[in-house]
Write an enzyme that holds these catalytic residues in place. Structure first.
Site, short mmCIF file in Angstrom:
data_model
loop_
_atom_site.label_atom_id
_atom_site.label_comp_id
_atom_site.label_asym_id
_atom_site.label_seq_id
_atom_site.Cartn_x
_atom_site.Cartn_y
_atom_site.Cartn_z
N LYS A 19 -0.43 -6.39 -1.99
CA LYS A 19 -0.81 -6.97 -0.71
C LYS A 19 -1.26 -8.40 -0.93
O LYS A 19 -2.13 -8.66 -1.78
CB LYS A 19 -1.94 -6.17 -0.06
CG LYS A 19 -2.35 -6.72 1.30
CD LYS A 19 -3.27 -5.78 2.08
CE LYS A 19 -4.67 -5.84 1.55
NZ LYS A 19 -5.60 -5.06 2.42
N LYS B 105 -11.12 1.63 6.05
CA LYS B 105 -12.19 1.39 5.08
C LYS B 105 -13.34 2.34 5.45
O LYS B 105 -14.04 2.12 6.43
CB LYS B 105 -12.67 -0.05 5.14
CG LYS B 105 -11.63 -1.09 4.80
CD LYS B 105 -12.26 -2.48 4.80
CE LYS B 105 -11.25 -3.55 4.50
NZ LYS B 105 -10.33 -3.76 5.65
#
Length: 1713
Positions: free
Chosen positions: A1181, A1290
């Site tokens: 990423k 998250k």
């Protein structure tokens, strides 16, 4: 006395044998004798006294209304011995049982006590008498008072029936829903009607205001249900004994006996009023009230038929401009500042009311019309047919059977004409006899009374058979009046003549064949036949009864002479209003013989289950609920029980007390659960169960004892497992059980509840995850759409099965003043649900539903399938008539065929063509056009939102509606399969957690307890700056700080969690530390249920119910850390973290995605990516949107692809860095770069879909997910777009694993990739996230298996932040290496991660400091003064010397509180200030010893000024610095007073739910009087009674819903000296204190005004205070020192209800100072 009794009996016999007309003198003589007997009651026992009452009624009845007896004056509640005297306005006095006073002072107490619910009036009376006996010793010491005892009874107790059965006066009755004037806020919401008997207090005046001033001392805002009722423009004439119209007058009473009728219950109340100054003591009030109560009860028990309205035939009047009004404490409080002056138009008034001050006269407004109508004159009967028909109809009416269902026909004309002509009947008609019969079935279901069905002869009778079968099978009463040809026309070929005798065979309880009408047969033969038929239809085993009625012509009203001699023996019948023959059922349930064995079985059962089958009435539902509370066994309620769907009277369920297992059917889908759960006793009440799976479960285990209780004697035992059959009504059985004590087996209940909870959450989740409108969704949400006045009727086939399986066990409930008062005694209510399960056919369902609506008089929601709807389209003609019922909503589930067959085994073995044609019976009939043809509103819905809107709009409309829900057989079958698999999976997973604890069935919440919580602050060094930090990192510290939480369980297990917020979190390190300090205190001793490991809502419920902390107030990172610690602590016993499920393909590790910042040139970034690919990463990423031009970011991406090819998955993270135009520009540049997805490409959430559609590039959500607060599923619905392919989660940002799992389930359900990402945490969190990622992938594999799809490939998760860790909190770092199926992917080994967590140890070198809990220093400070000696308890949080802050913060509690209330908050703030709490004088352990002798002087000495002086001296003793005062309620007033008087000592003030006082003098006097009455009550009855009344106020409605409320109330009872507390209540009253409003204008100290979101009163006060200080000319910048904080989801007690936001606000307030 014997002479008197004999004299009365002789007179009774004489009058009984005399002519109907009795002399007035004789009756007066009788009345005097009765009065004398009653006044000398001590010489006669209750049986003789009761005999006197019966005698008097017989005499009265003999007089036939011609001459009325005078009411016995001793029992006339308006006076003692003298006749009723309406007091003149000139005397300005108030009457209390014959005594008057001019005093305006409030009575010493005015209190309402709510007792536990009762099943019968007799039981209620007994409970009330016991309560009065308990309270008597304390109340005797009070000179005056009003006491209301109230108790909930089943809704079958109707207010108006009390008037029909009582001879006590005064009487009144009104319909509460027929009102005008001001808002009905002064009456309990949902109130239908009120009946009152007798007068505890009676007042009259020249206006409502005048009457109110006289009543005000007997009414209190603390007891709003104590009300006075009266008529305006009306007075009672004592001399003439009549009601007169007197302009500008008002006559009102507080009744002794009162019945408040609601939809769900009736409240029976008994009010006592006494006043020693009026020579009317408490004992005298009890004696008078008990006599009144005894008389009323004896009347009720003596009357066999509640429909005898002969009492009403008397002098009556209807007066113009007269209204019934209500006065209560709330209304008087609102008008106190105006001197109680208000106009009649301002009062709530009732347009349907009745007032009867004596037997001689009454005042009537729009009620009881037609009751005085006599029997149709026999001389007006045109012929013998008309006579017999009229007698038949009249006898039905006298039995209360007034609902007639008429089919058109010639032969039945006499019956139809007689029924329609009667004044008290309600008639409806339908051309289809089959629909008509089912309509009668529905009426019986709703009312428990039979409808009378009238048909013509021939096949019209045969068409009734389906309805008759249903009524017979389900024990519903129904009367069939079938016209017939006379005998001479049978067996001779006459038209429309068939054999109708015994036409329905065994499906009727009895069949009568009347002779054809003739004057040669005595007419009383007809009456006795009707009486017998009604008894057989209703008792002892209800069912249909057939009365065949042959008629000869003429059938019309053709004049034809008949002999009047046929009426012989009917003289008494014509003069009365009662049936000719009364039947009495003396059946009573007893304990004799073998029945004792049943109770021993129940008492000795270890693993019992209470099954509640179909129940027919609300009274039975009440009894079943009572039985459930008595046994405390696990309860499985059938959909038709009325308890399958329950409404809570509070905010949270009473499930810990009443263990309802609402999803037992789906719990048993798991074969392991089916075997594991082995009951040893079953108690079933009510009829058959709907669930086949439960029946199979019971048959499989064949429990040792199976007890079936039902009122009929028939065998309903198709599995042949019933061992004990009890024939009894549910009410009688439950009543008999109340005499016994049972020891609940909590472990067995907890086991079943744990499984049920897991399955319930899974079902709700799956239904919510499915975006399309499904049939289970309809069943799941329909209960939430119901009004308080609503019921359900559910069709057969799939409709009732879906409702039984998927209806919510607990549904929303509207707030109600009454329910707030009753919810401790009545925690929940059932929802009435009906269905045709006698023969379970699909015919006649719509007609039955309409009949049910008429019978139950509720707004009915009917849910049926399309085939059922089409089968009874003639029911639409009945629906369109709208006769005597409320509007209905018909919910038609249209899947265009019979969907149930798709779920049966035949669907798997039969060709689709055959299924479609012969089983599904597919169709394309337009439901809309059918509705249009009958003039019905039709709504067609295809979506969830459309259904919700349609249901909501239909509930608001005053018309019938048909909602057509579009569905399909195929999708319905598929979704049912998913639900079945999901429920089985949830049951299986829950059982895996529970199964190690098999003996002796220890519950999942009874083992693990948290012993202590500790936390340590760490600091570790990073290798790189965080990517969430600004790009300019010059001077940026490479250190990262956070907290490690340690939880220790009672079994020695230890769990760890990490709390380490960074810039992407909304909280800071200071924020989380205060919450950790608070939670460390409240979490100690809390249980840790094992089902927390299942997530799915378990943690949210745990935080609230076990810790008393609202989950929404906990910072996300804190919640994540706590969840981690709890789960890891439990993992040792449960064999691992996040379950032990297996997927089809074992995966050894979790692939990791590398993270690359885009700093540097494109070549440098591409080179860095190349290095990572060489290490083994297969997913990378890249951070983007860090450069000025999006095209520069695109060049980086292109260079990466150019250098590394397409063998890696490339992700781009823009972190919402671009505007839409910039993002589109970037997308156009990289469209050929095969990007896996772009995270958060645009700044605005609303532009995400636009970006997807304009670029066709895949998108992932990250920050968008983080920003969602509250209901995730609803807010995620807008992101179903296929362009959104991935969800990045998250856990520490979304609030832990439970929220993360919920989001992941939504994403998996919609085919989106789930990526778990870290927020730069240590190896502790990374290892946990790795196992969580594995759990989610295993879960995704199982979903694919259920849907028949291929297993998804492994996903690389965002755990590459381990590269940023130069140091680690753990002594062992997370291991990331090349592995995977092909050994070429960088991953975290699942086994290695599990080992790290199991062996986790903190590297002490990284710890800055540790926290293991603060201690509290507790000491007494003594002050010696000339007038008193004061001892004040002080509590101070002790911190370590290195943490000792300089600022001092003093906490002041409210009334009834103590300094200990602040300890958790003080511990949270102890790092910021020296926190000290005190017990105010009179509270807790603080004491004042007065040196003055005079009692009055002592009472005057307690004051706000005195307390302020004591506290000022205490502050001087504690510190020489200025202090910050934090005060709540009373403490807030004291804080403000001190801040205005002792300015040099106060640095700032925090006022929580506080007020500067009362401005208006008259309102202040009223408040002082109220507080004096409260103090008297507290002093007389003690803490327990006082607390019940104190916390019943509307002010505490939110606080009462807090899970710790009962514990807090119990702690309040520990106050050592109630007398001192009472003195403080009076002395510190806001009515005694001077107003501080004027002081605000010159107030210059910093102040924070805090109020709860649900506290409108103090919200308004805070706003007004802010305005006052801002308009002050003294200060230039008011904003800097005065601010307001509204604490969400809390009421008045903010610091107890939602303390975390308060803690944060106080810390920041101190920092600003």
């Amino acid at each position: 006395m014997t002479f008197l009794l004999d004299h009365v009996l002789t007179l009774t016999q004489t009058l009984s044998s005399s002519a109907p007309l009795c002399s007035s003198a004789a009756l007066m003589n009788c009345e005097l004798l009765l009065e004398t007997a009653v006044l000398r009651k001590s010489a006669v026992d209750s049986s003789n006294l009761n005999h006197l009452y019966r005698s008097r009624r017989r005499i009265n009845h003999k007089c036939s209304g011609k001459v009325r007896l005078l009411q016995r004056r001793r029992f006339h509640s308006f006076s003692s011995i003298q006749p009723l005297r309406c007091l003149g306005e000139a005397k300005s006095e108030l009457q209390l049982d014959g005594f008057s006073t001019d005093s305006d002072a409030p009575v010493k107490i005015c209190v309402t006590r709510t007792l536990p619910p009762a099943l019968t009036v007799s039981e209620a009376v007994e409970k009330m008498r016991e309560e009065v006996a308990k309270m008597r010793p304390n109340l005797l010491n009070l000179a005056s008072g009003v006491l209301r005892l109230q108790i909930a009874l089943p809704p079958t107790l109707k207010a108006v029936n009390w008037l029909f059965s009582s001879e006590s006066f005064p009487q009144f009755y009104f319909l509460a829903n027929k009102m005008g004037g001001i808002s009905p806020v002064d009456l309990p919401s949902g109130l239908l009607g009120v009946a009152g008997i007798g007068a505890a207090v009676h007042a009259k005046g020249s206006s409502p205001s005048s009457a109110a001033r006289k009543l005000m001392r007997y009414l209190s805002v603390d007891s709003p249900l104590i009300s006075a009722y009266g008529f305006t423009e009306t007075l009672y004439n004592d001399k003439l004994h009549c009601v007169e119209h007197v302009s500008r007058s008002c006559c009102a009473v507080i009744p002794q006996i009162e019945v408040n009728e609601f939809e769900d219950c009736s409240i029976f109340a008994w009010t006592l009023a006494w006043d020693d100054s009026l020579l009317h003591s408490f004992d005298e009030a009890i004696n008078s009230a008990e006599q009144e109560l005894f008389r009323v009860i004896s009347c009720i028990q003596d009357i066999g038929y509640p429909f005898d309205k002969s009492w009403y035939i008397s002098s009556q009047s209807t007066m113009k401009d007269s209204d019934m009004v209500v006065l209560n404490g709330k209304l008087l409080e609102r008008t106190a500042s105006g001197g109680f002056n208000f106009l009649k138009e301002q009062l709530p008034k009732f347009f349907c009311a009745y007032f009867r001050p004596s037997a001689a006269g009454s005042q009537v407004v729009n009620v009881f019309r037609g009751i005085c109508e006599g029997v149709h004159s026999v001389s007006q009967s045109a012929n013998i047919n008309a006579l017999w028909a009229s007698l038949i109809v009249e006898e039905f009416v006298r039995h209360g059977l007034t609902y007639f269902c008429i089919a058109p026909g010639s032969r039945s004309s006499p019956l139809a004409i007689a029924a329609s002509a009667h004044k008290l009947t309600t008639c409806m008609s339908c051309y289809d006899e089959r629909s008509l019969a089912f309509h009668g079935v529905g009426f019986a279901r709703g009312s428990s009374m039979p409808a009378v069905v009238i048909t013509s002869s021939g096949t019209a009778v045969s068409n009734l058979l389906p309805g008759v079968v249903e009524a017979s099978q389900d024990f519903l009463p129904m009367i069939l009046l079938t016209a017939d040809r006379p005998p001479e026309l049978h067996d001779c070929g006459a038209n429309q003549a068939i054999n109708q005798v015994n036409h329905f065979g065994e499906f009727v309880r009895h069949s009568f064949n009347l002779p054809a009408p003739t004057d040669e047969v005595l007419a009383r033969t007809v009456l006795t036949s009707i009486d017998s038929a009604i008894y057989m239809a209703t008792q002892p085993v209800p069912g249909p009864v057939h009365i065949n009625c042959p008629f000869r012509e003429p059938l019309e009203s053709y004049p034809l002479d008949w002999a009047v001699e046929c009426l012989k023996g009917l003289d008494s019948w014509f003069l009365s209003r009662t049936p000719f023959t009364k039947y009495y059922n003396m059946y009573n349930f007893s304990f004799c013989g073998e029945i004792y064995e049943v109770f021993k079985i129940i008492q000795n059962a270890e693993r019992g289950i209470l099954l509640i089958g179909g129940l027919l009435s609300e009274e039975e539902t009440w009894a079943a609920l009572s039985l459930a509370k008595q046994l405390l066994w696990p309860v499985a309620a059938d959909i038709r029980s009325g308890l399958c769907m329950k409404k809570l009277n509070g905010a949270f369920s009473d499930m810990d007390v009443l263990p309802f297992i609402d999803n037992l059917d789906h719990v048993l889908i798991s074969e392991a659960a089916n075997i594991f759960l082995e009951p040893d006793a079953i108690l079933q009440i009510g009829s058959r169960l709907t669930s086949k799976r439960i029946c199979q479960f019971l048959e499989f285990h064949s429990p040792k004892s199976y007890i079936l209780v039902d009122k009929h004697p028939y065998r309903h035992d198709h599995s042949h497992i019933v061992t004990h059959r009890v024939q009894s009504t549910v009410v009688k059985f439950a009543e008999s059980m109340r005499k016994n004590q049972f020891s609940p087996k909590k472990e067995w209940s907890q086991l079943l509840m744990a499984l049920d909870t897991a399955v319930s959450r899974e079902i709700s989740l799956q239904i919510s995850l499915e975006c399309s409108l499904t049939e289970p969704y309809v069943a799941h949400v329909m209960g939430d759409s119901l009004d308080e006045n609503a019921a359900l009727f559910i069709g057969n086939s799939m409709a009732i099965r879906d409702a039984d399986m998927y209806a919510k066990g607990w549904v929303k409930s509207s707030p109600s003043t009454l329910l707030e008062c009753l919810k401790d005694a009545l925690p929940l209510r059932g929802i009435r649900i009906a269905g045709n399960r006698g023969a379970s056919g699909i015919d006649g369902l719509l007609s039955t539903a309409v009949g049910f609506a008429v019978g139950c008089q509720k707004k009915v929601l009917c849910m049926i399938g399309d085939v059922s709807f089409l089968h009874d389209t003639n029911g639409l003609s009945i629906l369109s008539q709208r006769i005597q019922r409320k509007p209905m909503t018909i919910l038609v589930i249209n899947n265009h065929g019979g969907a149930i067959f798709s779920l049966l085994p035949i669907a798997e073995r039969t060709g689709s063509d055959i299924l479609e044609k012969y089983f599904y019976t597919s169709h394309d009939i337009s439901v809309k056009k059918l509705c249009e043809a009958h003039g019905l509103l039709h709504l067609h819905v295809h979506t969830k939102k459309g259904l919700q809107e349609a249901l909501s709009s239909c509930q608001d409309l005053d018309r019938d509606c048909v909602i057509e829900v579009e569905s399909s057989i195929r999708s319905n079958s598929s979704f049912h399969s998913i639900l079945k698999w999901s429920a089985g999976w949830a049951s299986q997973e829950a059982l895996k957690i529970i199964s190690p604890i098999k003996a002796p069935f220890l519950g999942p919440s009874s083992l693990l307890t948290i012993v202590k919580m500790e936390f340590s602050k760490y600091r570790i060094q990073l290798a790189l700056p965080l990517t969430s930090s600004p790009r300019n990192t010059d001077g940026h510290s490479l250190n990262k700080e956070g907290y490690i939480v340690t939880l220790t369980l009672n079994d020695g297990s230890v769990g760890f969690g990490e709390v380490a917020p960074i810039s992407i979190h909304r909280e800071s390190l200071e924020d989380v530390e205060e919450q950790l300090r608070f939670l460390a205190h409240v979490i100690e001793g809390a249980s840790a249920p094992r089902l927390l490991a299942l997530l799915g809502g378990s943690f949210g419920s745990w935080f609230w119910k076990h810790l008393g902390v609202m989950p929404s107030s906990i910072f996300p990172s804190v919640r994540c850390g706590i969840e981690t610690a709890v789960l890891l602590a439990q993992a040792r016993q449960q064999g691992g973290l996040f379950g032990r499920g297996d997927s089809r393909k074992k995966r050894s590790g979790v692939p990791v995605c590398a993270l690359v910042d885009c700093n540097g040139t494109p070549d440098e970034v591409a080179h860095l990516v190349s290095q990572m690919v060489a290490e083994g990463f297969r997913a990378v990423k890249v951070k983007a949107a860090r450069r000025k031009d999006p095209r520069e970011d695109a060049e980086v991406i292109k260079k990466i692809r150019e250098k590394n090819g397409y063998q890696i998955d490339l992700r781009v993270d823009a972190n919402r860095g671009w505007a839409l135009e910039q993002a589109v520009l970037f997308g156009s540049c990289v469209k050929d770069c095969a990007i896996q997805y772009i995270e958060e490409p645009v700044q605005q959430e609303g532009d995400i879909i636009k970006f997807c559609e304009e670029t066709n590039l895949p998108v992932a959500l990250d920050e968008t997910i983080d920003s969602i607060k509250g209901d995730y599923l609803n807010q995620l619905e807008k992101f179903i777009h296929p362009g959104i392919v991935a969800i990045v989660i998250k856990p520490s940002v979304v609030g832990g694993f439970e929220n993360a799992a919920l989001i992941a389930r939504w994403a998996q359900g919609h085919g989106k990739t789930v990526v778990i990402s870290s927020a730069f945490e240590s190896s502790l969190s990374l290892a946990t996230y790795a196992l969580f990622s594995s759990y989610l992938e295993r879960q995704a594999d199982e979903i694919c298996l259920a849907k028949g799809k291929e297993q998804s490939p492994a996903i690389a998760h965002g755990l590459g932040t381990y590269r940023w860790l130069n140091e680690d909190v753990s002594t062992e770092k997370i291991s990331v290496s090349v592995g995977g199926d092909r050994h070429n992917t960088m991953e975290i080994s699942i086994e290695a991660a599990a080992n790290l967590l199991e062996r986790f140890q903190v590297d002490r070198n990284t710890i800055i400091n540790s926290f293991s809990g603060e201690s509290v220093r507790d000491f007494k400070w003594t002050l010696e003064e000339a007038e008193y000696t004061c001892s004040i308890r002080v509590q101070e949080v002790v911190t370590s010397p290195c943490e000792a802050p300089e600022r001092v913060c003093i906490f002041l509690h409210g009334f009834l509180g103590a300094g200990g209330d602040w300890v958790p908050i003080m511990k949270a703030l102890s790092v910021n200030a020296r926190c000290i709490a005190v017990d105010l004088p009179g509270h807790g352990e603080s004491e004042i010893s007065w040196k003055v002798v005079n009692e009055e002087e002592r009472e005057r000495s307690m004051s706000l000024e005195l307390v302020g002086d004591i506290l000022c001296k205490l502050l001087s003793h504690l510190t020489d610095k200025e202090v910050i005062l934090v005060g709540y309620s009373l403490g807030a007033r004291i804080s403000l007073y001190m801040a205005t008087k002792y300015k040099d000592k106060i640095e700032g003030t925090v006022m929580i739910s506080g007020s500067p006082g009362i401005r208006v003098d008259s309102a202040r006097r009223t408040r002082l009087a109220q507080d004096e009455a409260r103090a008297n009550y507290l002093s007389a009855l003690g803490m327990e009674c006082f607390l019940k009344t104190w916390y019943a106020s509307d002010l505490w409605s939110s606080f009462r819903d807090h899970p710790n409320f009962q514990n807090i109330v119990r702690s309040r009872q520990e106050h050592g000296d109630p007398q001192a507390l009472a003195q403080a209540l009076y002395g510190l009253s806001a009515g005694k204190q001077g107003s501080l409003w004027e002081e605000l204008k010159s107030f210059r100290k910093p102040i924070l005004l805090v109020h709860g979101e649900k506290d409108p009163k103090f919200k308004k006060i805070a706003k007004k205070m802010l305005d006052e200080m801002r308009i002050s000319p003294v200060n230039d910048d008011q904003d800097c020192f005065c601010s307001i904080l509204e604490v969400p989801s809390s009421g008045h007690a903010v610091h107890l209800e939602n303390p975390l936001p308060l803690i944060n606000a106080v810390r920041k307030f101190m920092a600003q100072i």
